[in-house]
Design an enzyme around this catalytic site. Structure first.
Site, PDB file in Angstrom:
ATOM      1  N   HIS A 216     -13.055  -2.594   1.092  1.00 21.90           N
ATOM      2  CA  HIS A 216     -12.713  -1.164   1.043  1.00 21.90           C
ATOM      3  C   HIS A 216     -12.925  -0.523   2.417  1.00 21.90           C
ATOM      4  O   HIS A 216     -13.732   0.397   2.578  1.00 21.90           O
ATOM      5  CB  HIS A 216     -13.600  -0.477  -0.019  1.00 21.90           C
ATOM      6  CG  HIS A 216     -13.034   0.804  -0.556  1.00 21.90           C
ATOM      7  ND1 HIS A 216     -12.117   0.835  -1.560  1.00 21.90           N
ATOM      8  CD2 HIS A 216     -13.270   2.102  -0.219  1.00 21.90           C
ATOM      9  CE1 HIS A 216     -11.813   2.086  -1.838  1.00 21.90           C
ATOM     10  NE2 HIS A 216     -12.496   2.882  -1.032  1.00 21.90           N
ATOM     11  N   ASP A 220      -9.496   6.177   2.702  1.00 22.02           N
ATOM     12  CA  ASP A 220      -8.474   6.401   1.687  1.00 22.02           C
ATOM     13  C   ASP A 220      -7.353   5.402   1.917  1.00 22.02           C
ATOM     14  O   ASP A 220      -7.217   4.830   3.005  1.00 22.02           O
ATOM     15  CB  ASP A 220      -7.954   7.840   1.782  1.00 22.02           C
ATOM     16  CG  ASP A 220      -7.176   8.274   0.552  1.00 22.02           C
ATOM     17  OD1 ASP A 220      -7.189   7.529  -0.444  1.00 22.02           O
ATOM     18  OD2 ASP A 220      -6.557   9.361   0.586  1.00 22.02           O
ATOM     19  N   ARG A 224      -3.381   1.126  -2.022  1.00 24.35           N
ATOM     20  CA  ARG A 224      -1.988   0.915  -1.615  1.00 24.35           C
ATOM     21  C   ARG A 224      -1.881  -0.161  -0.545  1.00 24.35           C
ATOM     22  O   ARG A 224      -1.002  -1.026  -0.598  1.00 24.35           O
ATOM     23  CB  ARG A 224      -1.399   2.237  -1.104  1.00 24.35           C
ATOM     24  CG  ARG A 224      -0.980   3.195  -2.208  1.00 24.35           C
ATOM     25  CD  ARG A 224      -0.660   4.576  -1.663  1.00 24.35           C
ATOM     26  NE  ARG A 224      -1.870   5.261  -1.243  1.00 24.35           N
ATOM     27  CZ  ARG A 224      -1.884   6.299  -0.412  1.00 24.35           C
ATOM     28  NH1 ARG A 224      -0.764   6.720   0.132  1.00 24.35           N
ATOM     29  NH2 ARG A 224      -3.017   6.894  -0.102  1.00 24.35           N
ATOM     30  N   ARG A 227      -2.407  -3.661  -2.004  1.00 20.64           N
ATOM     31  CA  ARG A 227      -1.236  -4.164  -2.727  1.00 20.64           C
ATOM     32  C   ARG A 227      -0.119  -4.526  -1.757  1.00 20.64           C
ATOM     33  O   ARG A 227       0.630  -5.475  -1.985  1.00 20.64           O
ATOM     34  CB  ARG A 227      -0.762  -3.116  -3.743  1.00 20.64           C
ATOM     35  CG  ARG A 227      -1.713  -2.971  -4.928  1.00 20.64           C
ATOM     36  CD  ARG A 227      -1.179  -2.041  -5.994  1.00 20.64           C
ATOM     37  NE  ARG A 227      -1.185  -0.642  -5.606  1.00 20.64           N
ATOM     38  CZ  ARG A 227      -2.246   0.167  -5.707  1.00 20.64           C
ATOM     39  NH1 ARG A 227      -3.388  -0.297  -6.172  1.00 20.64           N
ATOM     40  NH2 ARG A 227      -2.165   1.435  -5.348  1.00 20.64           N
ATOM     41  N   TYR A 258      -6.713  -5.041 -14.967  1.00 19.53           N
ATOM     42  CA  TYR A 258      -6.706  -5.290 -13.514  1.00 19.53           C
ATOM     43  C   TYR A 258      -8.048  -4.898 -12.903  1.00 19.53           C
ATOM     44  O   TYR A 258      -8.689  -5.689 -12.196  1.00 19.53           O
ATOM     45  CB  TYR A 258      -5.558  -4.512 -12.889  1.00 19.53           C
ATOM     46  CG  TYR A 258      -5.615  -4.358 -11.384  1.00 19.53           C
ATOM     47  CD1 TYR A 258      -5.476  -5.452 -10.536  1.00 19.53           C
ATOM     48  CD2 TYR A 258      -5.782  -3.092 -10.803  1.00 19.53           C
ATOM     49  CE1 TYR A 258      -5.510  -5.303  -9.159  1.00 19.53           C
ATOM     50  CE2 TYR A 258      -5.817  -2.932  -9.428  1.00 19.53           C
ATOM     51  CZ  TYR A 258      -5.680  -4.037  -8.607  1.00 19.53           C
ATOM     52  OH  TYR A 258      -5.719  -3.884  -7.252  1.00 19.53           O
TER      53      TYR A 258
END
EC number: 2.7.7.108
Length: 385
Positions: A216, A220, A224, A227, A258
């Site tokens: 992470h 922000d 997305r 993926r 998920y």
């Protein structure tokens, strides 16, 4: 296989509250993955589906036309997981310099996803590996507009964050402290670039997705970008020629499962269960993409055959329909530019396609600045299963 915790906890502070942050162990997993018969069969099914997907150019007159719309569908779905309300139609209207039917921030975020994905493919084709430099560049493109502009685009976060819950000590997950990100990413980068040993690309994409979401690294946009990395890894490996594998629809449909798999890997080390889910997502998504491409091809052939009903307008209508196949939402000005026909002729064709053949529909209800959609095309793209 239950390996136990796939990392270690370390004390940290987030929002003024003490918490336990999770630092993932480097990949690949230890002990090594156990690819039993069930997993091997489903991995093989995923590879077969990817092979059919990569051969999609043989099914279409121009694979780039399908890629244009399919990339945008993925951008919408991936952004919807994060809470935006933008639709495929909103995005295409925005790209046409129109006003979407949702807040501008929403559609700008989706447009940035398209930009980031295209940039990633371009960099990989230029020979760039997937490194911190590339990921930061992609994040910067992803967060250029919309709500992310104040969330340090292109820069790793410099503070502790948490996921889920209103305070860090009650969070669903607390990723590594900011001062551990460089070490986490360095190890991750080695794995992505097959150092010291190569990992089969589909497995690399599966493991890499979890690891990225666990690290992470940004304030922000992590979901997305995580993926987006999946098709980029497969393009880099030569498994796919074009970035046509987008798992966001599958992840959105099975969102709770998920998220449970991501957390279960961290807590129990059961990478095999995640792999089963991931390869099923690939097979389902790739097979659906091939079916969609075939259906779109058949749709164009069917509708072209109907144009003879328009008599003298048939030739012009063919040009307009082919332009709508490239960009299924358009106005008279864009169709004039794309076809070279006069605006008056384009207007007559659109009226005929809408009123006589019911192939297109007008979206605004206005007499001026009208916008037209190739309805069945949009409907086929919007089908999630």
């Amino acid at each position: 296989m239950q390996r136990g915790l796939t990392g270690q906890y370390t004390p940290s502070i987030a929002g003024g509250v003490g918490c336990q942050a999770f630092i993932p162990a480097p990949l690949p997993p230890e002990p090594a993955l156990s690819l039993d018969d069930k997993l091997q069969r489903r991995l093989s099914a995923a590879h077969i589906a990817l092979g059919r997907l990569d051969g999609i150019s043989m099914l279409l007159p121009d694979a780039q036309l399908f890629l244009y719309s399919y990339v945008r569908k993925e951008a919408v779905m991936s952004s919807q997981i994060e809470g935006t309300q933008s639709s495929l139609s909103d995005l295409m209207i925005y790209e046409m310099d129109g006003i979407p039917g949702v807040p501008m921030d929403d559609v700008q975020e989706v447009s940035c996803y398209v930009r980031a994905l295209n940039l990633g493919v371009q960099r990989i084709r230029e020979g760039q590996p997937i490194t911190i430099r590339l990921v930061r560049e992609l994040h910067d493109a992803l967060m250029t507009h919309g709500r992310g502009t104040h969330r340090r685009p292109g820069e790793f976060r410099q503070n502790q964050v948490w996921i889920g819950g209103h305070r860090a000590d009650e969070a669903a997950f607390v990723p590594p402290p900011a001062n551990q990100l460089a070490d986490c990413w360095s190890a991750f980068e080695h794995f992505l670039n097959d150092e010291p040993a190569a990992t089969e690309p589909v497995i690399k994409a599966a493991l890499g997705h979890v690891q990225f979401e666990t690290i992470h690294p940004f304030m922000d946009g992590n979901g997305r970008l995580g993926r987006l990395l999946i098709p980029l890894i497969l393009v880099q490996a030569g498994i796919l020629t074009e970035p046509l594998l987008y798992l966001s629809v599958f992840f959105k449909r099975h969102r709770q499962v998920y998220y449970e798999h991501l957390q279960n890997v961290r807590l129990t080390g059961d990478w095999e269960s995640w792999l089963l889910f991931f390869v099923d997502a690939i097979a389902d998504t790739a097979n659906h993409a091939v079916a969609t491409a075939q259906a779109l091809n058949a749709l164009l052939a069917r509708d072209k055959a109907r144009l003879s009903e328009l008599g003298r307008l048939c030739g012009s209508a063919t040009q307009v329909l082919e332009a709508l196949y490239r960009h299924p939402i358009a106005n008279i000005a864009t169709l004039h530019r794309d076809t070279g026909l006069t605006q008056a002729t384009v207007g007559k064709v659109l009226e005929a396609l809408a009123q006589q053949l019911n192939i297109v529909r007008e979206l605004t209800g206005q007499k001026r600045n009208r916008v037209f959609a190739y309805g069945d095309y949009i409907e086929l793209l919007n089908r999630e299963s």
